[in-house]
Design an enzyme around this catalytic site. Structure first.
Site, mmCIF file in Angstrom:
data_model
loop_
_atom_site.group_PDB
_atom_site.id
_atom_site.type_symbol
_atom_site.label_atom_id
_atom_site.label_comp_id
_atom_site.label_asym_id
_atom_site.label_seq_id
_atom_site.Cartn_x
_atom_site.Cartn_y
_atom_site.Cartn_z
ATOM 1 N N LYS A 143 -14.831 14.086 -5.918
ATOM 2 C CA LYS A 143 -14.637 12.800 -5.244
ATOM 3 C C LYS A 143 -15.814 11.919 -5.608
ATOM 4 O O LYS A 143 -16.916 12.406 -5.896
ATOM 5 C CB LYS A 143 -14.555 12.971 -3.724
ATOM 6 C CG LYS A 143 -13.710 11.922 -3.036
ATOM 7 C CD LYS A 143 -12.213 12.160 -3.202
ATOM 8 C CE LYS A 143 -11.411 11.073 -2.518
ATOM 9 N NZ LYS A 143 -9.965 11.335 -2.584
ATOM 10 N N ASP A 159 -8.564 5.543 -4.756
ATOM 11 C CA ASP A 159 -8.609 5.865 -3.321
ATOM 12 C C ASP A 159 -8.754 4.506 -2.632
ATOM 13 O O ASP A 159 -8.391 3.472 -3.198
ATOM 14 C CB ASP A 159 -9.782 6.800 -3.014
ATOM 15 C CG ASP A 159 -9.691 7.462 -1.629
ATOM 16 O OD1 ASP A 159 -9.798 8.677 -1.554
ATOM 17 O OD2 ASP A 159 -9.508 6.744 -0.621
ATOM 18 N N ASN A 169 -1.407 1.188 0.007
ATOM 19 C CA ASN A 169 -0.490 1.886 -0.892
ATOM 20 C C ASN A 169 0.249 3.043 -0.214
ATOM 21 O O ASN A 169 1.481 3.126 -0.265
ATOM 22 C CB ASN A 169 -1.283 2.394 -2.106
ATOM 23 C CG ASN A 169 -0.444 3.173 -3.088
ATOM 24 O OD1 ASN A 169 -0.223 4.357 -2.916
ATOM 25 N ND2 ASN A 169 0.023 2.507 -4.124
#
Length: 449
Positions: free
Chosen positions: A125, A165, A239
């Site tokens: 990440k 993200d 999204n």
């Protein structure tokens, strides 16, 4: 037993002041404790401690110039968490709240989520404390270029493949990809979430939201029910939320509320395809608050963020898709009192531990994010495969693949429930245990590295 208790204490002491990371680690530790008690090898080889410690944490300065010609400085990160099952894989988050604790928690969650997909994916990440909101396209481009000027050294098609993200959509992925291509002089699948005309995959934007609803469908099927005519709440308006609502409409459900950082909209008449199209225009094109959505429809009411939130609306099903710890114990109690029967997580760790415990105790069907929102990384994995093959798959084929992967995750949870004699529909512990065993065995086979 004392040695097992010291594992968690040691991890939190080594990582002070990282509350989100501690929360994620403690949840998994509590789930897998019975497994550790039965398997001395896992304890002796310190598999849990090794899984919790990132293989590499990269932190760097990002300097860029705004539209006024002033130099701005942000912090960039990439946490390469675990590569036992494949190259590091996980999104980038651009948001002012980003820090090492949040990225370590997200990377830690990604280990288990990626393992459950059945695809050869490790976990990572990254991101920055940069806020793309209110920035011009030029400013976002210059920031992305500056971020990649450092990050390119640490990522690659077979090493680490970032995705999007919060704050990182197709625009940001495009700028990042273009910079990497310029530096390396290679057109390779180093990022996922690319545009379909330049290396991306069909269904990637829809994947997390669609996958979430597929998983909820399988949860309800297990108790001889379905989503038809269910009243639903979906937090967020980005999204994941948009495509979760789209799939809910296809399943015959009724979405009566959604939210963003400014507040929430309640529309008792429910979402329609026309209304959802307008919401996408408001959020994706105009980049406005959802209050602009409510201005157009007489049936919709906008409530500013405050003492009342989206979870106060009565519903059968809830899908938190916004951010971590957005749903607390008080919210869980209100939801249950109002008739909630199912909650599946579209965001990472959106429910506090107290809320999760309450859902478990009150027999609400609870889908943990590691299982229920794995659709995004699943299609990212399929995008990686397409890039390596040098071809695209049709959207209808990817929809079938996504549904099959979510079904397999659901079946893996059921198998783990049966294998470890867990309570019926205990998806939380099943997801944690099933994924841990898979990663731990891979790490054991690869030696102490």
């Amino acid at each position: 037993m004392a040695a097992l208790n010291n594992i968690l204490k040691s991890i939190t002491q080594k990582n002070p002041h990282e509350a989100e990371y501690h929360q994620a680690v403690e949840e998994v530790f509590e789930s897998i404790l019975p497994v550790l008690k039965k398997n001395k090898t896992f304890v002796d080889e310190k598999l849990f401690e090794r899984i919790c410690e990132p293989e590499r944490v990269i932190s760097f300065r990002v300097c860029w110039t705004d539209d006024q010609g002033k130099v701005q400085v942000n912090k960039g990160f990439r946490v390469q968490m675990n590569s036992a099952l494949g190259p590091y894989k996980g999104g980038l988050r651009f948001h002012p709240s980003v820090n090492q604790s949040i990225l370590k928690f997200l990377a830690f969650e990604q280990i288990f989520k990626n393992a459950l997909t059945g695809l050869p994916l490790g976990a990572g990440k990254g991101g920055a404390d940069f806020d793309p909101k209110g920035k011009s396209d030029g400013e976002v481009m210059r920031f992305c270029q500056a971020w990649m000027m450092e990050a390119y050294r640490h990522i690659g098609h077979y090493t680490d493949i970032p995705a999007g993200d919060i704050g990182v959509g197709e625009r940001e992925i495009g700028y990042l990809f273009g910079t990497y291509k310029k530096i390396q002089n290679e057109f390779q699948g180093v990022l996922t979430g690319k545009g379909t005309d330049w290396g991306g995959s069909y269904l990637r934007p829809e994947a997390t939201g669609y996958g979430l609803i597929h998983f909820a469908h399988f949860m309800l099927t297990e108790v001889d029910d379905n989503l038809g005519n269910k009243t639903c709440l979906v937090s967020g308006a980005g999204n994941v939320s948009q495509f979760a609502m789209e799939k809910l409409l296809q399943e015959g459900a009724k979405v009566v509320a959604f939210s963003d950082s400014t507040g929430f909209v309640h529309d008792p008449e429910g979402m329609t395809e026309e209304k959802l199209s307008h919401l996408k225009t408001v959020k994706n094109g105009e980049r406005k608050s959802i209050s602009a959505f409510a201005d157009k429809y007489a049936s919709a009411t906008f409530t500013t963020k405050g003492s009342k939130n989206i979870w106060s609306i009565p519903a059968d099903c809830a899908f938190p898709c916004a951010t971590q710890n957005e749903l607390e114990l008080a919210d869980a109690k209100i939801l249950r009192k109002n008739g909630l029967m199912l909650l599946a997580e579209g965001a990472n760790m959106p429910c506090t531990p107290e809320a999760i415990n309450y859902f478990q105790e009150s027999k609400v069907l609870y889908g943990p994010g590691k299982a229920s929102n794995a659709g995004g990384v699943a299609v990212s994995g399929l995008e990686m495969t397409q890039n390596r093959m040098g071809r695209y798959w049709a959207k209808i084929d990817l929809e079938k693949e996504l549904r099959a992967i979510m079904k397999n995750i659901h079946e893996k949870c059921l198998e783990t429930i049966d294998k470890h004699h867990l309570e019926e529909q205990d998806y939380l512990n099943a997801a944690n245990i099933g994924a841990f065993e898979k990663v731990a065995k891979a790490m054991l086979a690869q030696g102490t590295v």
